[in-house]
Write a protein that holds these residues in place. Structure first.
Motif, mmCIF file in Angstrom:
data_model
loop_
_atom_site.group_PDB
_atom_site.id
_atom_site.type_symbol
_atom_site.label_atom_id
_atom_site.label_comp_id
_atom_site.label_asym_id
_atom_site.label_seq_id
_atom_site.Cartn_x
_atom_site.Cartn_y
_atom_site.Cartn_z
ATOM 1 N N THR A 135 31.452 16.674 41.426
ATOM 2 C CA THR A 135 30.228 15.963 41.839
ATOM 3 C C THR A 135 29.067 16.265 40.901
ATOM 4 O OG1 THR A 135 30.956 16.173 44.144
ATOM 5 C CG2 THR A 135 28.658 15.553 43.781
ATOM 6 N N HIS A 136 28.965 17.513 40.455
ATOM 7 C CA HIS A 136 27.844 17.949 39.621
ATOM 8 C C HIS A 136 27.877 17.322 38.226
ATOM 9 C CE1 HIS A 136 26.952 21.277 42.532
ATOM 10 N NE2 HIS A 136 28.238 21.110 42.770
ATOM 11 N N GLY A 137 28.999 16.701 37.877
ATOM 12 C CA GLY A 137 29.088 16.025 36.590
ATOM 13 C C GLY A 137 28.089 14.892 36.448
ATOM 14 N N ALA A 138 27.602 14.381 37.574
ATOM 15 C CA ALA A 138 26.599 13.315 37.540
ATOM 16 C C ALA A 138 25.331 13.755 36.822
ATOM 17 C CB ALA A 138 26.265 12.875 38.964
ATOM 18 N N PHE A 139 25.124 15.059 36.733
ATOM 19 C CA PHE A 139 23.911 15.597 36.117
ATOM 20 C C PHE A 139 24.156 16.100 34.695
ATOM 21 C CE2 PHE A 139 23.583 15.734 40.649
ATOM 22 C CZ PHE A 139 22.309 15.242 40.893
ATOM 23 N N GLY A 140 25.297 15.712 34.128
ATOM 24 C CA GLY A 140 25.589 16.095 32.753
ATOM 25 C C GLY A 140 26.129 17.495 32.600
ATOM 26 N N ALA A 141 26.632 18.069 33.700
ATOM 27 C CA ALA A 141 27.252 19.394 33.645
ATOM 28 C C ALA A 141 28.768 19.236 33.575
ATOM 29 C CB ALA A 141 26.875 20.211 34.878
ATOM 30 N N LEU A 142 29.436 20.215 32.993
ATOM 31 C CA LEU A 142 30.894 20.275 33.055
ATOM 32 C C LEU A 142 31.226 21.094 34.295
ATOM 33 C CD1 LEU A 142 33.774 19.914 32.119
ATOM 34 C CD2 LEU A 142 33.455 21.832 30.532
ATOM 35 N N ALA A 143 31.629 20.404 35.360
ATOM 36 C CA ALA A 143 31.800 21.049 36.661
ATOM 37 C C ALA A 143 33.179 20.742 37.222
ATOM 38 C CB ALA A 143 30.718 20.562 37.622
ATOM 39 N N PHE A 144 33.846 21.776 37.727
ATOM 40 C CA PHE A 144 35.190 21.577 38.265
ATOM 41 C C PHE A 144 35.518 22.655 39.292
ATOM 42 C CE2 PHE A 144 35.259 23.742 34.184
ATOM 43 C CZ PHE A 144 35.960 24.905 34.450
ATOM 44 N N GLY A 145 36.483 22.339 40.148
ATOM 45 C CA GLY A 145 36.894 23.268 41.185
ATOM 46 C C GLY A 145 37.871 24.307 40.668
ATOM 47 N N ILE A 146 37.855 25.480 41.308
ATOM 48 C CA ILE A 146 38.751 26.571 40.921
ATOM 49 C C ILE A 146 39.368 27.187 42.172
ATOM 50 C CG2 ILE A 146 37.573 27.109 38.757
ATOM 51 C CD1 ILE A 146 36.084 29.356 40.194
ATOM 52 N N GLY A 147 40.462 27.936 41.979
ATOM 53 C CA GLY A 147 41.130 28.613 43.082
ATOM 54 C C GLY A 147 40.533 29.984 43.349
ATOM 55 N N THR A 148 41.022 30.621 44.405
ATOM 56 C CA THR A 148 40.455 31.904 44.827
ATOM 57 C C THR A 148 40.591 32.987 43.764
ATOM 58 O OG1 THR A 148 40.830 31.411 47.165
ATOM 59 C CG2 THR A 148 40.589 33.719 46.574
ATOM 60 N N SER A 149 41.745 33.056 43.085
ATOM 61 C CA SER A 149 41.912 34.072 42.040
ATOM 62 C C SER A 149 40.940 33.832 40.889
ATOM 63 C CB SER A 149 43.353 34.086 41.522
ATOM 64 O OG SER A 149 43.704 32.839 40.959
ATOM 65 N N GLU A 150 40.657 32.553 40.619
ATOM 66 C CA GLU A 150 39.691 32.231 39.566
ATOM 67 C C GLU A 150 38.264 32.540 40.016
ATOM 68 O OE1 GLU A 150 41.564 28.542 37.097
ATOM 69 O OE2 GLU A 150 41.163 28.175 39.222
ATOM 70 N N VAL A 151 37.996 32.392 41.314
ATOM 71 C CA VAL A 151 36.685 32.779 41.846
ATOM 72 C C VAL A 151 36.435 34.256 41.548
ATOM 73 C CG1 VAL A 151 35.329 33.142 43.957
ATOM 74 C CG2 VAL A 151 36.631 31.018 43.663
ATOM 75 N N GLU A 152 37.447 35.079 41.800
ATOM 76 C CA GLU A 152 37.319 36.508 41.498
ATOM 77 C C GLU A 152 37.095 36.733 40.005
ATOM 78 O OE1 GLU A 152 39.832 40.669 41.378
ATOM 79 O OE2 GLU A 152 40.855 38.772 41.784
ATOM 80 N N HIS A 153 37.842 36.005 39.174
ATOM 81 C CA HIS A 153 37.744 36.185 37.726
ATOM 82 C C HIS A 153 36.341 35.856 37.225
ATOM 83 C CE1 HIS A 153 38.719 35.790 33.430
ATOM 84 N NE2 HIS A 153 39.791 36.496 33.701
ATOM 85 N N VAL A 154 35.747 34.796 37.765
ATOM 86 C CA VAL A 154 34.389 34.432 37.357
ATOM 87 C C VAL A 154 33.383 35.468 37.861
ATOM 88 C CG1 VAL A 154 32.560 32.699 37.546
ATOM 89 C CG2 VAL A 154 34.925 31.974 37.230
ATOM 90 N N LEU A 155 33.562 35.939 39.083
ATOM 91 C CA LEU A 155 32.662 36.966 39.608
ATOM 92 C C LEU A 155 32.655 38.203 38.713
ATOM 93 C CD1 LEU A 155 33.475 36.810 43.438
ATOM 94 C CD2 LEU A 155 31.303 36.169 42.369
ATOM 95 N N VAL A 156 33.827 38.579 38.219
ATOM 96 C CA VAL A 156 33.965 39.818 37.447
ATOM 97 C C VAL A 156 33.606 39.641 35.974
ATOM 98 C CG1 VAL A 156 35.611 41.574 36.661
ATOM 99 C CG2 VAL A 156 35.691 40.755 39.021
ATOM 100 N N THR A 157 33.983 38.494 35.382
ATOM 101 C CA THR A 157 33.841 38.339 33.928
ATOM 102 C C THR A 157 32.882 37.241 33.490
ATOM 103 O OG1 THR A 157 35.613 36.702 33.671
ATOM 104 C CG2 THR A 157 36.270 39.029 33.727
ATOM 105 N N GLN A 158 32.534 36.335 34.394
ATOM 106 C CA GLN A 158 31.708 35.163 34.070
ATOM 107 C C GLN A 158 32.398 34.260 33.045
ATOM 108 O OE1 GLN A 158 29.116 35.251 36.164
ATOM 109 N NE2 GLN A 158 28.685 33.102 35.710
ATOM 110 N N THR A 159 33.731 34.301 33.024
ATOM 111 C CA THR A 159 34.516 33.463 32.118
ATOM 112 C C THR A 159 35.772 32.966 32.826
ATOM 113 O OG1 THR A 159 35.847 35.298 31.256
ATOM 114 C CG2 THR A 159 33.791 34.795 30.082
ATOM 115 N N LEU A 160 36.426 31.976 32.201
ATOM 116 C CA LEU A 160 37.743 31.504 32.630
ATOM 117 C C LEU A 160 38.580 31.188 31.399
ATOM 118 C CD1 LEU A 160 36.989 29.008 35.560
ATOM 119 C CD2 LEU A 160 38.220 31.181 35.742
ATOM 120 N N THR A 161 39.874 31.447 31.480
ATOM 121 C CA THR A 161 40.795 31.037 30.427
ATOM 122 C C THR A 161 41.347 29.668 30.793
ATOM 123 O OG1 THR A 161 41.397 33.326 29.916
ATOM 124 C CG2 THR A 161 42.910 31.602 29.181
ATOM 125 N N LEU A 162 41.102 28.686 29.924
ATOM 126 C CA LEU A 162 41.445 27.300 30.232
ATOM 127 C C LEU A 162 42.076 26.613 29.032
ATOM 128 C CD1 LEU A 162 38.000 26.335 31.813
ATOM 129 C CD2 LEU A 162 40.081 26.831 33.105
#
Length: 233
Positions: A135-162
């Motif tokens: 939904t946030h892509g309407a504002f020119g952001a790269l926005a996408f959903g993630i799973g629970t394990s990825e939620v933890e990964h972002v909380l800890v590292t502020q990154t994702l491997t994609l």
């Protein structure tokens, strides 16, 4: 002269921290929205592993999936819903993360409060444990959903491997007839390409009909990118 790039290409390139030989990349995440359903296990795992939230200031929490639609001053009747919201409150307090709680005037649907409160910004990467984060892509952001394990990964590292998705351009020209909305446009696109037509792609919408949409309409269009199988829109 450099090769032409889509908005997706530009945001991806500017957020690449490192590249791997297998084609994946470590991507920096600017903003992280959390709610009560997909965050409890992530916070629990973080605690069990003795890790910390890397950037509490880049994370915003809001209960939205289990919030009563009637009188919010009353107790939540469903015990699981109540437990999830209580855990969210405890976790964000523990890690000093800002919370728009149930009685806060800023509280609302997670994909609405981001833009409303200026948390969503053009050119940023934004994730949330919810498939319709596109939904946030309407504002020119790269926005996408993630799973629970990825939620933890972002909380800890502020990154994702994609692995980078492919680009898809969807052009809708003409003038929308009276009574035809952005949702009708999205359903027409899905009817044409199928519910898996955008699998593995990030969609960028263009054309006169798209430019004529309100921001709310553009949010609807990007929201429904997921229903076409897209990663984001």
């Amino acid at each position: 002269m450099s090769n032409p790039e889509t908005l997706y290409d530009k945001i991806w390139r500017r957020h690449e921290v490192a590249k791997s030989d297998d084609g994946s990349a470590l991507i920096y995440i600017d903003r992280h929205l959390v709610h009560e359903v997909t965050s409890p296990q992530a916070f629990e795992k973080l605690e069990l592993d003795g890790r910390k939230v890397r950037r509490p200031d880049a994370t915003l929490a809001v209960p939205d999936h289990n919030v009563p639609t009637t009188d919010r001053s009353q107790k939540i009747a469903d015990p699981l819903s109540k437990k999830q919201i209580d855990l969210l409150r405890d976790n964000v307090k523990r890690w000093n993360i800002e919370l728009y709680d149930m009685l806060d005037s800023r509280q609302g649907i997670v994909h609405v409060i981001g833009p409303e409160q200026g948390f969503t910004q053009p050119g940023l990467t934004l994730v949330c444990g919810d498939s319709h984060t596109s939904t946030h892509g309407a504002f020119g952001a790269l926005a996408f959903g993630i799973g629970t394990s990825e939620v933890e990964h972002v909380l800890v590292t502020q990154t994702l491997t994609l692995k980078k998705s492919r680009n898809m351009r969807v052009t809708v020209n003409g003038i929308l007839p009276k009574g035809v909305t952005a949702k009708d446009m999205a359903l027409a696109i899905i009817g044409k390409i199928g519910t898996a037509g955008a699998t593995g792609h990030v969609i960028e919408f263009t054309g006169d009909a798209v430019r004529s949409l309100s921001m709310e309409g553009r949010m609807t269009l990007c929201n429904m990118s997921i229903e076409a199988g897209g990663r984001a829109g």
